[in-house]
Write a protein that holds these residues in place. Structure first.
Motif, PDB file in Angstrom:
ATOM      1  N   VAL A 216       0.891  -1.270  -0.122  1.00 42.65           N
ATOM      2  CA  VAL A 216      -0.115   0.066  -0.046  1.00 42.65           C
ATOM      3  C   VAL A 216       0.892   1.148  -0.097  1.00 42.65           C
ATOM      4  CG1 VAL A 216      -1.778   1.306   1.047  1.00 42.65           C
ATOM      5  CG2 VAL A 216      -1.610  -1.187   1.237  1.00 42.65           C
ATOM      6  N   GLU A 217       0.555   2.230  -0.987  1.00 37.56           N
ATOM      7  CA  GLU A 217       1.552   3.465  -0.999  1.00 37.56           C
ATOM      8  C   GLU A 217       0.234   4.420  -1.170  1.00 37.56           C
ATOM      9  OE1 GLU A 217       5.204   3.453  -2.858  1.00 37.56           O
ATOM     10  OE2 GLU A 217       4.280   4.726  -4.120  1.00 37.56           O
ATOM     11  N   ASP A 218       0.342   5.643  -0.218  1.00 35.82           N
ATOM     12  CA  ASP A 218      -0.606   6.518  -0.407  1.00 35.82           C
ATOM     13  C   ASP A 218      -2.108   6.091  -0.297  1.00 35.82           C
ATOM     14  OD1 ASP A 218       1.382   8.542  -0.221  1.00 35.82           O
ATOM     15  OD2 ASP A 218       1.327   8.660  -2.302  1.00 35.82           O
ATOM     16  N   ASN A 219      -2.448   5.186   0.737  1.00 38.69           N
ATOM     17  CA  ASN A 219      -3.757   4.590   0.688  1.00 38.69           C
ATOM     18  C   ASN A 219      -4.214   3.936  -0.661  1.00 38.69           C
ATOM     19  OD1 ASN A 219      -3.809   5.424   3.378  1.00 38.69           O
ATOM     20  ND2 ASN A 219      -5.252   7.064   2.903  1.00 38.69           N
ATOM     21  N   VAL A 220      -3.471   3.345  -1.510  1.00 39.39           N
ATOM     22  CA  VAL A 220      -3.624   2.667  -2.706  1.00 39.39           C
ATOM     23  C   VAL A 220      -2.981   1.345  -2.848  1.00 39.39           C
ATOM     24  CG1 VAL A 220      -3.686   2.673  -5.165  1.00 39.39           C
ATOM     25  CG2 VAL A 220      -4.073   4.853  -4.001  1.00 39.39           C
ATOM     26  N   VAL A 221      -3.762   0.322  -3.117  1.00 44.36           N
ATOM     27  CA  VAL A 221      -3.151  -0.910  -3.031  1.00 44.36           C
ATOM     28  C   VAL A 221      -2.323  -1.180  -4.180  1.00 44.36           C
ATOM     29  CG1 VAL A 221      -3.322  -3.483  -2.611  1.00 44.36           C
ATOM     30  CG2 VAL A 221      -4.877  -1.634  -1.486  1.00 44.36           C
ATOM     31  N   TYR A 222      -1.323  -1.823  -4.479  1.00 39.03           N
ATOM     32  CA  TYR A 222      -0.639  -2.198  -5.801  1.00 39.03           C
ATOM     33  C   TYR A 222      -0.297  -3.757  -5.425  1.00 39.03           C
ATOM     34  CZ  TYR A 222      -0.347   2.662  -6.650  1.00 39.03           C
ATOM     35  OH  TYR A 222      -0.527   4.217  -6.736  1.00 39.03           O
ATOM     36  N   TYR A 223      -0.208  -4.221  -6.736  1.00 33.13           N
ATOM     37  CA  TYR A 223       0.292  -5.605  -7.029  1.00 33.13           C
ATOM     38  C   TYR A 223       1.897  -5.405  -7.491  1.00 33.13           C
ATOM     39  CZ  TYR A 223       0.875 -10.195  -8.894  1.00 33.13           C
ATOM     40  OH  TYR A 223       1.107 -11.575  -9.204  1.00 33.13           O
ATOM     41  N   ARG A 224       2.721  -6.000  -6.619  1.00 36.46           N
ATOM     42  CA  ARG A 224       4.157  -6.076  -6.870  1.00 36.46           C
ATOM     43  C   ARG A 224       4.361  -6.709  -8.351  1.00 36.46           C
ATOM     44  NH1 ARG A 224       7.144  -4.633  -2.369  1.00 36.46           N
ATOM     45  NH2 ARG A 224       5.538  -5.441  -0.926  1.00 36.46           N
ATOM     46  N   SER A 225       4.674  -6.294  -9.337  1.00 38.38           N
ATOM     47  CA  SER A 225       4.910  -6.745 -10.691  1.00 38.38           C
ATOM     48  C   SER A 225       6.397  -6.826 -10.851  1.00 38.38           C
ATOM     49  CB  SER A 225       4.506  -6.024 -11.877  1.00 38.38           C
ATOM     50  OG  SER A 225       4.334  -6.664 -12.836  1.00 38.38           O
ATOM     51  N   TYR A 226       6.696  -8.122 -11.416  1.00 36.85           N
ATOM     52  CA  TYR A 226       8.086  -8.383 -11.460  1.00 36.85           C
ATOM     53  C   TYR A 226       9.081  -7.546 -12.493  1.00 36.85           C
ATOM     54  CZ  TYR A 226       8.957 -10.436 -16.001  1.00 36.85           C
ATOM     55  OH  TYR A 226       9.377 -10.586 -17.422  1.00 36.85           O
TER      56      TYR A 226
ATOM     57  N   ALA B   3      -0.592  -9.072 -15.056  1.00 38.93           N
ATOM     58  CA  ALA B   3       0.519  -8.591 -14.233  1.00 38.93           C
ATOM     59  C   ALA B   3       1.161  -9.877 -13.413  1.00 38.93           C
ATOM     60  CB  ALA B   3      -0.153  -7.665 -12.911  1.00 38.93           C
ATOM     61  N   ILE B   4       2.363 -10.091 -13.170  1.00 40.66           N
ATOM     62  CA  ILE B   4       2.965 -11.310 -12.666  1.00 40.66           C
ATOM     63  C   ILE B   4       3.965 -10.728 -11.658  1.00 40.66           C
ATOM     64  CG2 ILE B   4       4.728 -12.966 -12.888  1.00 40.66           C
ATOM     65  CD1 ILE B   4       3.447 -13.352 -16.088  1.00 40.66           C
ATOM     66  N   SER B   5       3.804 -11.212 -10.398  1.00 40.54           N
ATOM     67  CA  SER B   5       4.652 -10.734  -9.666  1.00 40.54           C
ATOM     68  C   SER B   5       6.200 -11.254  -9.497  1.00 40.54           C
ATOM     69  CB  SER B   5       4.096 -11.309  -7.910  1.00 40.54           C
ATOM     70  OG  SER B   5       4.154 -12.696  -8.092  1.00 40.54           O
ATOM     71  N   LEU B   6       7.070 -10.999  -8.717  1.00 41.10           N
ATOM     72  CA  LEU B   6       8.574 -11.284  -8.707  1.00 41.10           C
ATOM     73  C   LEU B   6       8.377 -12.791  -8.433  1.00 41.10           C
ATOM     74  CD1 LEU B   6      11.401 -10.728  -9.155  1.00 41.10           C
ATOM     75  CD2 LEU B   6      11.548  -9.893  -6.651  1.00 41.10           C
ATOM     76  N   GLU B   7       7.742 -13.155  -7.334  1.00 38.15           N
ATOM     77  CA  GLU B   7       7.764 -14.512  -6.676  1.00 38.15           C
ATOM     78  C   GLU B   7       7.040 -15.468  -8.049  1.00 38.15           C
ATOM     79  OE1 GLU B   7       6.107 -14.697  -2.752  1.00 38.15           O
ATOM     80  OE2 GLU B   7       6.188 -16.847  -3.089  1.00 38.15           O
ATOM     81  N   LYS B   8       6.070 -15.012  -8.636  1.00 40.20           N
ATOM     82  CA  LYS B   8       5.695 -16.052  -9.470  1.00 40.20           C
ATOM     83  C   LYS B   8       6.515 -16.070 -10.914  1.00 40.20           C
ATOM     84  CE  LYS B   8       0.708 -15.733  -9.246  1.00 40.20           C
ATOM     85  NZ  LYS B   8      -0.816 -15.277  -9.634  1.00 40.20           N
TER      86      LYS B   8
END
Lengths: 437, 224
Positions: A216-226, B3-8
């Motif tokens: 969460v950053e600035d009250n927004v949820v993000y998916y950590r993309s590779y 979207a694909i995470s680092l772990e995935k």
């Protein structure tokens, strides 16, 4: 439909192929088990389903209204319909959720309502599951595979197609999406229902995420993309219990969860389904009051009945319970999954007295119910047809409107003496056919 | 949803590596086993040495049994298959239930092979399922990133095993060019000079014979 029986082994083999399993912990070790599937379905005629559908929609709408009220104005408490202590002493009530209005005002998006059909044919609600009810994936995939094995059976019997669950769930998620990707949040592969989490992610075209994938950053949820490009998350279908969702709001010692998730939720930037704090409405004690909620919020008479229930915290009920304990079933309100269920008839005189003493000491901890003699369902066991107790978990989805999935998880006991049908206690499952005519 | 995470991404890469490891070690096992038809005694310890795994077997018979089926032996084929499953099972939403089912089938088939009277034929079916798995992922996984990461993992593992197990120069060279063509599409950070150097190490059959260890060492450092 009995033609299906000869294909039992082939269908179960297919279920194993697709990894239809559930996990259990025994002696601190994780084991995955196949969920035994009985090919003889529960069949619900069209008119009976119409009746159930109306009753279920009514019940879930009232429960949603209750949750909206409890976390805001609390009119139902002020008007004395539900005693305050039942709400505030419930472990499912979360003060951290006070004043939060979820996207579209929906609290219970996916409600798993457990019903039983009595020998008389009458349906009773056994309990409401408004937190993270599981089980839809099992009849969903079983239908898919059974159709491949016995196409004629489905052609002849005119059964409503249940393979739209993924679509219904996606619609439900989209109805509250705050702008971003759809995520199904799982605690991980060693969760008992991991198969379901991953299967529903596939069926809804959502991302299956672990807590560490989100931030969460600035009250927004993000998916950590590779690739380093974060993706905004608009809706989270979480399959993690309330207390582990956000360590900064709930359990600080939790090593899972997404820090500040509740801040993003409060800010209206992400939908969490089901909403945290729903446990207050599916508490076994609150169950007693659901028919009253229907009258209070909807000004309607309840269509579906509760099992006759007594609350020992009321003196009159306590007197009845103590007098009739041997013919009642006692449930510990803090337990789930078939645990904490005691049949008075199974207790000897000494244990019966101990139970009575316990009820007198902790009346809020228990409810007592008349035993409903379930209508047995025919089930195959070692090649022979036997009769077994079974319940039905109906799935009710609330998005733009409230809809009942035309199917459900029928769980049956594999122990002829038992009324407990939970998979964790060795039960199996059946498909639930809703006839289209 | 893209979207694909680092772990995935790591799980996809390792899924590729472990499935390839199962496939290629089964191939090598078949060749070694075939030698026993003529020789009765084969140098299985040299095989272990070439693979870079400890010789914990003690006898040829134990090797032929345990290298395949001992789940407690981290070097065994069944262990690699289980690790492949560990990575695949959390990727159902990316690779599809249909693809995942081939890993389940391979595991079941591996168990069946253990008690089979036609073991090698049953193991062939495990390899068939892996082919089906790769084909299914190729066909069904929407994400190009997913496909690239998995293939990259496969080709890294293939290069490693082909070099170790003395597959022919032509096969090593083919594996190298497959890796080279794929790695750039993954978005992974890698050391290009190491990749180039591997190419030099295997440029001819003589070079390959002289530089196996150097090639393996560079391969191990490709992403460091």
């Amino acid at each position: 439909m009995f033609e299906l029986v000869e294909h039992t082994a082939a269908i179960n083999k297919q279920l194993a192929r697709y990894g239809v399993r559930f996990g259990i912990y025994k002696n601190n070790e994780f084991h995955e088990q196949l969920f035994p599937f009985d090919t003889i379905p529960r069949v619900i005629p069209a008119d009976e389903f119409d009746f159930l559908e109306k009753g279920l929609i009514q019940r879930v709408n009232a429960l949603n209204a209750f949750l909206a009220d409890i976390y805001s104005e609390k009119k139902i408490l002020k008007d004395g319909i539900v005693p305050e202590e039942f709400v505030y002493s419930s472990s499912g009530y979360l003060p951290q959720c006070e004043g939060i209005v979820p996207p579209a005002g929906i609290f219970s998006h996916i409600s798993g309502i457990d019903l039983v059909q009595a020998e008389t044919g009458e349906w009773y609600i056994l309990e409401d599951n408004l937190r993270i009810p599981s089980g839809a994936s099992y009849p969903l995939i079983a239908r898919e595979l059974t159709r491949r094995v016995c196409p004629d059976v489905f052609y002849v019997n005119k059964i409503r197609d249940n393979r739209n669950y993924g679509e219904l769930l996606r619609e439900t998620m989209e109805a509250v999406n705050c702008g971003g990707i759809r995520v199904i949040l799982t605690p991980g592969r060693y969760n008992a229902a991991f198969f379901e989490h991953s299967y529903l992610a596939e069926k809804t075209d959502s991302i299956l995420a672990m807590p560490q994938d989100l931030y969460v950053e600035d009250n927004v949820v993000y998916y950590r993309s590779y690739d380093g490009k974060p993706q905004r998350v608009g809706v989270i279908y979480r399959r993690i219990s309330d207390e582990y969702l956000d360590p900064l709001t709930f359990l600080p010692e939790s090593v899972i969860g997404v820090p500040h998730l509740m801040d993003a939720y409060k800010a209206g930037n992400v939908a969490i389904m089901n909403t945290p704090g729903n446990g207050v409405a599916d508490d076994k004690g609150i169950y007693y009051f659901v028919p009253k909620m229907i009258q209070y919020y909807l000004n309607e008479e309840p269509i579906l009945k509760n099992a006759p229930t007594y609350l020992p915290m009321y003196e009159e009920d306590k007197a009845y319970v103590l007098e009739n304990l041997e013919k009642l079933v006692i449930k510990d309100v803090a337990e789930a999954g078939g645990y904490g269920v005691i049949f008075g008839r199974d207790l000897n005189a000494e244990n019966l007295q101990e139970m009575k003493d316990l009820i007198c000491r902790e009346p809020r901890r228990f409810i007592a119910q008349e035993i409903i003699y379930f209508k047995d369902l025919t089930t195959m066991e070692n090649g022979a047809a036997v009769e077994r107790k079974a319940d039905l978990r109906a799935f009710v989805l609330t998005g733009k409107t409230t809809k009942v999935w035309a199917s459900g998880l029928t769980r049956f006991s594999r122990n002829p003496e038992s009324f407990v049908v939970n998979s964790s206690q060795g039960g199996g499952f059946k498909d639930t056919w809703v006839l289209s005519r | 949803m893209g979207a694909i995470s680092l772990e995935k991404s790591q799980q996809m890469y390792w899924l590729g590596r472990y499935t390839e490891r199962v496939f290629t070690t089964l191939q090598a096992y078949n060749i070694l086993f075939d030698e026993t038809v003529d020789e009765r005694q084969v140098l299985y310890d040299k095989f272990c040495h070439a693979m870079g795994i400890p010789d914990v077997y003690g006898s040829q018979a134990a090797f032929f049994e345990n290298f395949l089926f001992d789940a407690k032996d981290n070097s065994s084929v069944v262990s690699s298959l289980e690790r492949a499953f560990d990575n695949a099972v959390v990727l159902r939403d990316e690779i599809s239930s249909e693809s995942l089912s081939y890993i389940h089938l391979a595991i079941d088939q591996m168990q069946a092979a253990r008690t089979s009277k036609e073991r090698l034929l049953d193991l062939q079916v495990v390899m068939d399922y892996l082919y089906a798995f790769w084909g299914s992922v190729d066909d069904r996984a929407d994400s190009e990133v997913c496909r690239n990461l998995m293939k990259c993992g496969r080709y890294v593992e293939r290069m490693d095993l082909y070099v170790r197990l003395r597959f022919s120069h032509a096969e090593v060279e083919r594996a190298y060019y497959k890796l080279r063509g794929r790695i750039g599409k993954t978005g992974l950070l890698y050391q290009e000079e190491k990749l180039d150097y591997i190419g030099e190490c295997i440029v001819t059959e003589e070079a390959l014979n002289e530089n196996r260890q150097k090639a393996l060492s560079c391969l191990a450092q490709l992403f460091s």
